[in-house]
Motif scaffolding. Sequence first.
Motif, PDB file in Angstrom:
ATOM      1  N   GLY A  83      -3.527   7.258  24.655  1.00  0.00           N
ATOM      2  CA  GLY A  83      -2.896   8.195  23.736  1.00  0.00           C
ATOM      3  C   GLY A  83      -3.162   9.632  24.136  1.00  0.00           C
ATOM      4  O   GLY A  83      -4.191   9.958  24.743  1.00  0.00           O
ATOM      5  N   ILE A  84      -2.240  10.511  23.788  1.00  0.00           N
ATOM      6  CA  ILE A  84      -2.377  11.925  24.118  1.00  0.00           C
ATOM      7  C   ILE A  84      -1.831  12.751  22.960  1.00  0.00           C
ATOM      8  O   ILE A  84      -0.836  12.377  22.333  1.00  0.00           O
ATOM      9  N   GLY A  85      -2.499  13.845  22.642  1.00  0.00           N
ATOM     10  CA  GLY A  85      -2.008  14.743  21.601  1.00  0.00           C
ATOM     11  C   GLY A  85      -2.348  14.241  20.206  1.00  0.00           C
ATOM     12  O   GLY A  85      -3.443  13.742  19.949  1.00  0.00           O
ATOM     13  N   ARG A  86      -1.387  14.358  19.300  1.00  0.00           N
ATOM     14  CA  ARG A  86      -1.598  13.964  17.909  1.00  0.00           C
ATOM     15  C   ARG A  86      -1.364  12.470  17.724  1.00  0.00           C
ATOM     16  O   ARG A  86      -0.537  11.862  18.395  1.00  0.00           O
ATOM     17  N   VAL A  87      -2.097  11.893  16.784  1.00  0.00           N
ATOM     18  CA  VAL A  87      -1.929  10.474  16.460  1.00  0.00           C
ATOM     19  C   VAL A  87      -0.563  10.266  15.801  1.00  0.00           C
ATOM     20  O   VAL A  87      -0.149  11.051  14.942  1.00  0.00           O
ATOM     21  N   PHE A  88       0.132   9.216  16.190  1.00  0.00           N
ATOM     22  CA  PHE A  88       1.407   8.845  15.581  1.00  0.00           C
ATOM     23  C   PHE A  88       1.173   8.481  14.126  1.00  0.00           C
ATOM     24  O   PHE A  88       0.301   7.659  13.813  1.00  0.00           O
ATOM     25  N   GLY A  89       1.959   9.094  13.223  1.00  0.00           N
ATOM     26  CA  GLY A  89       1.760   8.860  11.796  1.00  0.00           C
ATOM     27  C   GLY A  89       1.896   7.411  11.395  1.00  0.00           C
ATOM     28  O   GLY A  89       1.171   6.918  10.514  1.00  0.00           O
ATOM     29  N   GLY A  90       2.822   6.675  12.037  1.00  0.00           N
ATOM     30  CA  GLY A  90       2.986   5.264  11.713  1.00  0.00           C
ATOM     31  C   GLY A  90       1.748   4.451  11.998  1.00  0.00           C
ATOM     32  O   GLY A  90       1.477   3.445  11.319  1.00  0.00           O
ATOM     33  N   GLN A  91       0.964   4.874  13.002  1.00  0.00           N
ATOM     34  CA  GLN A  91      -0.285   4.161  13.307  1.00  0.00           C
ATOM     35  C   GLN A  91      -1.270   4.288  12.159  1.00  0.00           C
ATOM     36  O   GLN A  91      -1.896   3.302  11.751  1.00  0.00           O
ATOM     37  N   VAL A  92      -1.432   5.500  11.608  1.00  0.00           N
ATOM     38  CA  VAL A  92      -2.402   5.704  10.528  1.00  0.00           C
ATOM     39  C   VAL A  92      -1.949   4.972   9.267  1.00  0.00           C
ATOM     40  O   VAL A  92      -2.768   4.379   8.549  1.00  0.00           O
ATOM     41  N   ILE A  93      -0.642   4.988   8.989  1.00  0.00           N
ATOM     42  CA  ILE A  93      -0.121   4.256   7.835  1.00  0.00           C
ATOM     43  C   ILE A  93      -0.391   2.764   7.989  1.00  0.00           C
ATOM     44  O   ILE A  93      -0.878   2.103   7.061  1.00  0.00           O
ATOM     45  N   ALA A  94      -0.084   2.221   9.169  1.00  0.00           N
ATOM     46  CA  ALA A  94      -0.241   0.777   9.384  1.00  0.00           C
ATOM     47  C   ALA A  94      -1.710   0.371   9.350  1.00  0.00           C
ATOM     48  O   ALA A  94      -2.067  -0.664   8.773  1.00  0.00           O
ATOM     49  N   GLN A  95      -2.588   1.166   9.969  1.00  0.00           N
ATOM     50  CA  GLN A  95      -4.010   0.828   9.925  1.00  0.00           C
ATOM     51  C   GLN A  95      -4.560   0.947   8.502  1.00  0.00           C
ATOM     52  O   GLN A  95      -5.383   0.132   8.078  1.00  0.00           O
ATOM     53  N   GLY A  96      -4.105   1.977   7.759  1.00  0.00           N
ATOM     54  CA  GLY A  96      -4.536   2.101   6.369  1.00  0.00           C
ATOM     55  C   GLY A  96      -4.090   0.922   5.529  1.00  0.00           C
ATOM     56  O   GLY A  96      -4.850   0.417   4.679  1.00  0.00           O
ATOM     57  N   LEU A  97      -2.855   0.464   5.757  1.00  0.00           N
ATOM     58  CA  LEU A  97      -2.374  -0.722   5.048  1.00  0.00           C
ATOM     59  C   LEU A  97      -3.196  -1.945   5.420  1.00  0.00           C
ATOM     60  O   LEU A  97      -3.553  -2.757   4.552  1.00  0.00           O
ATOM     61  N   GLN A  98      -3.521  -2.087   6.698  1.00  0.00           N
ATOM     62  CA  GLN A  98      -4.324  -3.234   7.118  1.00  0.00           C
ATOM     63  C   GLN A  98      -5.712  -3.210   6.476  1.00  0.00           C
ATOM     64  O   GLN A  98      -6.235  -4.259   6.075  1.00  0.00           O
ATOM     65  N   ALA A  99      -6.314  -2.028   6.363  1.00  0.00           N
ATOM     66  CA  ALA A  99      -7.613  -1.931   5.706  1.00  0.00           C
ATOM     67  C   ALA A  99      -7.502  -2.326   4.238  1.00  0.00           C
ATOM     68  O   ALA A  99      -8.352  -3.061   3.709  1.00  0.00           O
ATOM     69  N   ALA A 100      -6.436  -1.856   3.576  1.00  0.00           N
ATOM     70  CA  ALA A 100      -6.228  -2.215   2.168  1.00  0.00           C
ATOM     71  C   ALA A 100      -5.984  -3.711   2.026  1.00  0.00           C
ATOM     72  O   ALA A 100      -6.522  -4.366   1.117  1.00  0.00           O
ATOM     73  N   GLN A 101      -5.183  -4.290   2.936  1.00  0.00           N
ATOM     74  CA  GLN A 101      -4.899  -5.723   2.872  1.00  0.00           C
ATOM     75  C   GLN A 101      -6.163  -6.544   3.111  1.00  0.00           C
ATOM     76  O   GLN A 101      -6.366  -7.590   2.484  1.00  0.00           O
ATOM     77  N   ALA A 102      -7.038  -6.063   3.987  1.00  0.00           N
ATOM     78  CA  ALA A 102      -8.266  -6.804   4.284  1.00  0.00           C
ATOM     79  C   ALA A 102      -9.204  -6.843   3.083  1.00  0.00           C
ATOM     80  O   ALA A 102     -10.053  -7.740   2.996  1.00  0.00           O
ATOM     81  N   SER A 103      -9.050  -5.882   2.161  1.00  0.00           N
ATOM     82  CA  SER A 103      -9.936  -5.827   0.997  1.00  0.00           C
ATOM     83  C   SER A 103      -9.406  -6.595  -0.201  1.00  0.00           C
ATOM     84  O   SER A 103     -10.100  -6.713  -1.220  1.00  0.00           O
ATOM     85  N   ILE A 104      -8.192  -7.134  -0.107  1.00  0.00           N
ATOM     86  CA  ILE A 104      -7.542  -7.679  -1.299  1.00  0.00           C
ATOM     87  C   ILE A 104      -7.799  -9.167  -1.471  1.00  0.00           C
ATOM     88  O   ILE A 104      -7.659  -9.697  -2.576  1.00  0.00           O
TER      89      ILE A 104
END
Length: 313
Positions: free
Chosen positions: A48-69
């Motif tokens: 990766g280079i530069g800024r993080v792709f916004g879709g990556q942070v959304i998807a990882q955040g969703l995965q963290a939320a799903q892992a806690s449910i």
Amino acid sequence: MTDSASRNLDFDNVERPTPAELTAQLVDLLTVEKIDNDRFRGRPQVDGIGRVFGGQVIAQGLQAAQASIGDGKVAHSLHAYFLRGGEEGPPIDYTIARDFDGRSFANRRAVASQDGTPILNLTASFQTPEDGLAHENMPFPHVADPETLKSDYQLRREIFADKLDLMSEGQRRFMVRPRPIEMRPTDGLHWMSTTPRTPKSQTWFKTVGKLPDDPALHRAVIAYASDYTLLGTAAIAHGLSWMRGELVGASLDHAIWFHAPARADEWLLYDTDSPWSGNGRGYNRGRIFTEGGTLVASVAQEGMMRKRRSKAN
């Protein structure tokens, strides 16, 4: 990568992993690691280079939320606010707050941080699947079949193969980099057009390889891909493009409603439009359909959109 090496980047000598390898990299990127109770860590993008792709942070955040449910409830919506641009390289930490656990619904908040600084807030709602009143009032767009269209990569290669030397390193990497999600736009590369037109766009997408049979992962991949093409839809109305350096922008918020299960390794149509822009912002909507015409998700996003000012001589 040295500057001379980046200058030699082209469509022929760039390393091209197999579709299976690219898909495995995406699965790895969207698989968060549990580091403590309700604390997870997301891996950085390979090369990766530069800024993080916004879709990556959304998807990882969703995965963290799903892992806690736990089992039994599935995500039916998420709402996220981008606070700051993330930096490629450092991992992203996700802290979960368990705001509500009911019999039918549950709610989780995820705060994404880098080096202790928040970059995104995400709230996801979960529901136990049930039967209920059902209707669809969203006609499937009349578009060409994906198999009849050229991929985004093929179009970029045809148009830019002899123009890479005129680009910055970031632009060259964007053009030649193989991606785990194949996209086939029905109207060509709309960000190449300089003619203002109705801000609508349709793009077929799917992963280049087969994904594991994990519905939570497929939702995360759809969330990841939902950040592609969306913000640029508002720019179509003005005949301007981020790629040509005519605009300054960033995603401000992002919302997804998951209506029905879908596989992200089978063709999905992303139908986007922009009803409004003004005050330095552009508002965009998206609808995601299966190839059979089932509406599986709706998306909305607002982003900062400003015309770049020319530097004074």
